[in-house]
Design a protein around this motif. Sequence first.
Motif, short mmCIF file in Angstrom:
data_model
loop_
_atom_site.label_atom_id
_atom_site.label_comp_id
_atom_site.label_asym_id
_atom_site.label_seq_id
_atom_site.Cartn_x
_atom_site.Cartn_y
_atom_site.Cartn_z
N CYS A 86 -45.14 -41.70 -40.16
CA CYS A 86 -45.39 -40.25 -40.12
C CYS A 86 -44.22 -39.47 -39.55
O CYS A 86 -44.23 -38.25 -39.58
N HIS A 106 -49.35 -46.66 -38.28
CA HIS A 106 -48.35 -47.42 -39.03
C HIS A 106 -47.78 -48.54 -38.16
O HIS A 106 -47.51 -48.37 -36.98
N CYS A 141 -47.84 -47.18 -34.35
CA CYS A 141 -47.81 -45.75 -34.07
C CYS A 141 -49.19 -45.25 -33.63
O CYS A 141 -50.18 -45.50 -34.32
N VAL A 196 -43.26 -39.16 -36.47
CA VAL A 196 -43.41 -38.64 -35.11
C VAL A 196 -42.43 -39.35 -34.18
O VAL A 196 -42.09 -40.52 -34.38
N CYS A 248 -41.33 -42.94 -35.84
CA CYS A 248 -42.28 -43.67 -36.66
C CYS A 248 -41.86 -43.62 -38.12
O CYS A 248 -41.56 -42.55 -38.64
N GLU A 251 -50.16 -42.28 -33.60
CA GLU A 251 -50.54 -41.10 -34.39
C GLU A 251 -51.14 -41.49 -35.73
O GLU A 251 -52.17 -40.96 -36.14
N CYS A 252 -50.47 -42.38 -36.43
CA CYS A 252 -50.91 -42.68 -37.79
C CYS A 252 -51.30 -44.14 -37.99
O CYS A 252 -51.83 -44.51 -39.03
ZN LIG Z 1 -46.77 -42.63 -37.18
#
Ligand SMILES: [Zn+2]
Length: 76
Positions: free
Chosen positions: A43, A23, A18, A45, A40, A20-21
């Motif tokens: 998080c 993961h 991911c 998203v 995801c 964004e995070c």
């Molecule tokens: Zn994420």
Amino acid sequence: MHFGKNMSKIEPKSVLICPECGHKELETMPTEACQWFYDCKGCGVLLKPKQGDCCVYCSYGSVPCPPIQEGKNCGA
Ligand SMILES: [Zn+2]
């Protein structure tokens, strides 16, 4: 030169990372269709392919999707 149409070794699993995070999740890719969206598991998203990529695995995965591995242009 043995890179041709019959590259039989298709890796069906890809680790999606991911953006964004960070993961990481090991997922099994569908072999017949491209996956455009992915939630995801870290998080939540909604991931979408980057411009020019056919699916989330090509954009965020450790391994591109099976059609790309076979040298095809998926979806087009
Ligand atoms: Zn994420």
